[in-house]
Design a protein around this motif. Structure first.
Motif, PDB file in Angstrom:
ATOM      1  N   MET A   1       0.928  -1.217  -0.068  1.00  0.00           N
ATOM      2  CA  MET A   1       0.134   0.066  -0.100  1.00  0.00           C
ATOM      3  C   MET A   1       1.011   1.295   0.030  1.00  0.00           C
ATOM      4  O   MET A   1       1.826   1.402   0.763  1.00  0.00           O
ATOM      5  N   PRO A   2       0.467   2.147  -0.805  1.00  0.00           N
ATOM      6  CA  PRO A   2       1.446   3.452  -0.996  1.00  0.00           C
ATOM      7  C   PRO A   2       1.347   4.057   0.513  1.00  0.00           C
ATOM      8  O   PRO A   2       0.397   4.220   1.080  1.00  0.00           O
ATOM      9  N   LEU A   3       2.479   4.613   0.812  1.00  0.00           N
ATOM     10  CA  LEU A   3       2.718   5.534   2.215  1.00  0.00           C
ATOM     11  C   LEU A   3       1.548   6.691   2.116  1.00  0.00           C
ATOM     12  O   LEU A   3       1.105   6.957   3.368  1.00  0.00           O
ATOM     13  N   ALA A   4       1.397   7.312   0.981  1.00  0.00           N
ATOM     14  CA  ALA A   4       0.752   8.485   0.938  1.00  0.00           C
ATOM     15  C   ALA A   4      -0.772   8.221   1.499  1.00  0.00           C
ATOM     16  O   ALA A   4      -1.454   8.810   1.905  1.00  0.00           O
ATOM     17  N   ALA A   5      -1.218   6.910   1.085  1.00  0.00           N
ATOM     18  CA  ALA A   5      -2.735   6.403   1.208  1.00  0.00           C
ATOM     19  C   ALA A   5      -2.720   6.461   2.647  1.00  0.00           C
ATOM     20  O   ALA A   5      -3.542   6.406   3.423  1.00  0.00           O
ATOM     21  N   ILE A   6      -1.788   5.557   3.473  1.00  0.00           N
ATOM     22  CA  ILE A   6      -1.559   5.163   4.739  1.00  0.00           C
ATOM     23  C   ILE A   6      -1.485   6.595   5.389  1.00  0.00           C
ATOM     24  O   ILE A   6      -2.236   6.838   6.480  1.00  0.00           O
ATOM     25  N   ARG A   7      -0.766   7.650   5.048  1.00  0.00           N
ATOM     26  CA  ARG A   7      -0.798   8.967   5.650  1.00  0.00           C
ATOM     27  C   ARG A   7      -1.948   9.552   5.641  1.00  0.00           C
ATOM     28  O   ARG A   7      -2.439  10.135   6.731  1.00  0.00           O
ATOM     29  N   ALA A   8      -2.664   9.463   4.590  1.00  0.00           N
ATOM     30  CA  ALA A   8      -4.026  10.094   4.625  1.00  0.00           C
ATOM     31  C   ALA A   8      -5.124   9.458   5.543  1.00  0.00           C
ATOM     32  O   ALA A   8      -5.885  10.116   6.123  1.00  0.00           O
ATOM     33  N   ALA A   9      -5.110   8.104   5.499  1.00  0.00           N
ATOM     34  CA  ALA A   9      -5.740   7.541   6.544  1.00  0.00           C
ATOM     35  C   ALA A   9      -5.717   7.492   7.885  1.00  0.00           C
ATOM     36  O   ALA A   9      -6.553   7.261   8.601  1.00  0.00           O
ATOM     37  N   HIS A  10      -4.398   7.532   8.460  1.00  0.00           N
ATOM     38  CA  HIS A  10      -4.172   7.894   9.742  1.00  0.00           C
ATOM     39  C   HIS A  10      -3.464   9.112  10.099  1.00  0.00           C
ATOM     40  O   HIS A  10      -2.416   9.118  10.970  1.00  0.00           O
ATOM     41  N   LEU A  14      -0.647  10.083  12.988  1.00  0.00           N
ATOM     42  CA  LEU A  14       0.661  10.611  12.722  1.00  0.00           C
ATOM     43  C   LEU A  14       1.242  11.994  13.474  1.00  0.00           C
ATOM     44  O   LEU A  14       2.181  12.222  13.937  1.00  0.00           O
ATOM     45  N   GLU A  15       0.071  12.656  13.461  1.00  0.00           N
ATOM     46  CA  GLU A  15       0.198  14.082  14.212  1.00  0.00           C
ATOM     47  C   GLU A  15       0.630  13.933  15.761  1.00  0.00           C
ATOM     48  O   GLU A  15       1.544  14.642  16.167  1.00  0.00           O
ATOM     49  N   ARG A  16      -0.176  12.969  16.361  1.00  0.00           N
ATOM     50  CA  ARG A  16       0.027  12.615  17.885  1.00  0.00           C
ATOM     51  C   ARG A  16       1.391  12.185  17.891  1.00  0.00           C
ATOM     52  O   ARG A  16       2.020  12.497  18.754  1.00  0.00           O
ATOM     53  N   ALA A  17       2.049  11.265  17.060  1.00  0.00           N
ATOM     54  CA  ALA A  17       3.292  10.777  17.005  1.00  0.00           C
ATOM     55  C   ALA A  17       4.305  11.934  17.007  1.00  0.00           C
ATOM     56  O   ALA A  17       5.303  11.850  17.734  1.00  0.00           O
ATOM     57  N   PHE A  41       4.826  -0.023   9.312  1.00  0.00           N
ATOM     58  CA  PHE A  41       4.237  -0.825  10.115  1.00  0.00           C
ATOM     59  C   PHE A  41       2.769  -0.979   9.874  1.00  0.00           C
ATOM     60  O   PHE A  41       2.126  -2.207   9.587  1.00  0.00           O
ATOM     61  N   ILE A  42       2.113  -0.072   9.701  1.00  0.00           N
ATOM     62  CA  ILE A  42       0.638   0.188   9.299  1.00  0.00           C
ATOM     63  C   ILE A  42       0.519  -0.392   7.832  1.00  0.00           C
ATOM     64  O   ILE A  42      -0.344  -1.295   7.461  1.00  0.00           O
ATOM     65  N   GLY A  43       1.469  -0.237   7.126  1.00  0.00           N
ATOM     66  CA  GLY A  43       1.138  -0.586   5.631  1.00  0.00           C
ATOM     67  C   GLY A  43       1.611  -2.037   5.736  1.00  0.00           C
ATOM     68  O   GLY A  43       1.087  -2.815   4.916  1.00  0.00           O
ATOM     69  N   PHE A  44       2.438  -2.672   6.478  1.00  0.00           N
ATOM     70  CA  PHE A  44       2.836  -4.079   6.644  1.00  0.00           C
ATOM     71  C   PHE A  44       1.307  -4.999   6.964  1.00  0.00           C
ATOM     72  O   PHE A  44       1.381  -6.099   6.139  1.00  0.00           O
ATOM     73  N   PHE A  45       0.423  -4.220   7.656  1.00  0.00           N
ATOM     74  CA  PHE A  45      -0.717  -4.959   7.891  1.00  0.00           C
ATOM     75  C   PHE A  45      -2.037  -4.458   7.122  1.00  0.00           C
ATOM     76  O   PHE A  45      -2.939  -4.378   7.558  1.00  0.00           O
ATOM     77  N   LYS A  46      -1.478  -4.028   5.862  1.00  0.00           N
ATOM     78  CA  LYS A  46      -2.619  -3.449   4.984  1.00  0.00           C
ATOM     79  C   LYS A  46      -3.499  -2.214   5.499  1.00  0.00           C
ATOM     80  O   LYS A  46      -4.616  -2.441   5.189  1.00  0.00           O
ATOM     81  N   ASN A  47      -3.024  -1.412   6.036  1.00  0.00           N
ATOM     82  CA  ASN A  47      -3.763  -0.220   6.330  1.00  0.00           C
ATOM     83  C   ASN A  47      -4.747  -0.362   7.492  1.00  0.00           C
ATOM     84  O   ASN A  47      -5.736   0.332   7.860  1.00  0.00           O
ATOM     85  N   ARG A  48      -4.563  -1.706   8.255  1.00  0.00           N
ATOM     86  CA  ARG A  48      -5.372  -1.901   9.461  1.00  0.00           C
ATOM     87  C   ARG A  48      -5.128  -0.743  10.538  1.00  0.00           C
ATOM     88  O   ARG A  48      -4.203  -0.247  10.603  1.00  0.00           O
ATOM     89  N   ASP A  49      -6.199  -0.744  11.351  1.00  0.00           N
ATOM     90  CA  ASP A  49      -6.264   0.504  12.343  1.00  0.00           C
ATOM     91  C   ASP A  49      -5.146  -0.036  13.527  1.00  0.00           C
ATOM     92  O   ASP A  49      -5.168  -1.299  14.012  1.00  0.00           O
ATOM     93  N   PRO A  50      -4.076   0.841  13.569  1.00  0.00           N
ATOM     94  CA  PRO A  50      -3.057   0.245  14.567  1.00  0.00           C
ATOM     95  C   PRO A  50      -3.590  -0.234  16.028  1.00  0.00           C
ATOM     96  O   PRO A  50      -2.754  -0.820  16.706  1.00  0.00           O
ATOM     97  N   ARG A  51      -4.511   0.759  16.375  1.00  0.00           N
ATOM     98  CA  ARG A  51      -5.187   0.223  17.830  1.00  0.00           C
ATOM     99  C   ARG A  51      -5.750  -1.261  17.916  1.00  0.00           C
ATOM    100  O   ARG A  51      -5.633  -1.892  18.894  1.00  0.00           O
TER     101      ARG A  51
END
Length: 89
Positions: A1-10, A14-17, A41-51
Motif C-alpha cells: 500500500m502506498p505510504l501516501a494512502a496510509i498517511r491520509a488514512a492515519h 501521525l500528528e500525535r506521534a 508498520f501500518i502498511g505491513f498490515f494493509k492499513n489496518r487500524d493500529p489500535r
C-alpha cells in the motif's frame, strides 16, 4: 500500500506521534524516521487500524524485518517492553 494512502488514512495518529517526538525534544530527522517506521508498520498490515494490532503483530513485523529484509539484525535490543506491549507512542 502506498505510504501516501496510509498517511491520509492515519493523519491524526501521525500528528500525535509527531507531537510526542517534539515534546521529547527529538531531532527532526529522528522524528521523520520514527514516522516512516510507523507508516511501514501500518502498511505491513494493509492499513489496518493500529489500535487493533497487538504484541503478536509487532512480533510478526519485527520478524519480517529481521529475517526477510535483514533490517534489524539486533532486534533483541529494542526498548524493554516494546515488543510485548505493542505500543510505540
Amino acid at each position: 500500500m502506498p505510504l501516501a494512502a496510509i498517511r491520509a488514512a492515519h493523519g491524526p495518529l501521525l500528528e500525535r506521534a509527531s507531537a510526542v517526538a517534539r515534546a521529547r525534544g527529538l531531532a527532526i530527522r529522528t522524528e521523520q524516521t520514527y514516522l516512516h517506521w510507523v507508516l511501514r508498520f501500518i502498511g505491513f498490515f494493509k492499513n489496518r487500524d493500529p489500535r487493533a494490532l497487538g504484541a503478536t503483530e509487532v512480533s510478526a513485523f519485527l520478524e519480517y524485518l529481521a529475517v526477510h529484509r535483514q533490517v534489524c539484525v539486533f532486534r533483541r535490543k529494542w526498548p524493554p517492553g516494546l515488543k510485548e506491549s505493542g505500543h510505540w507512542f
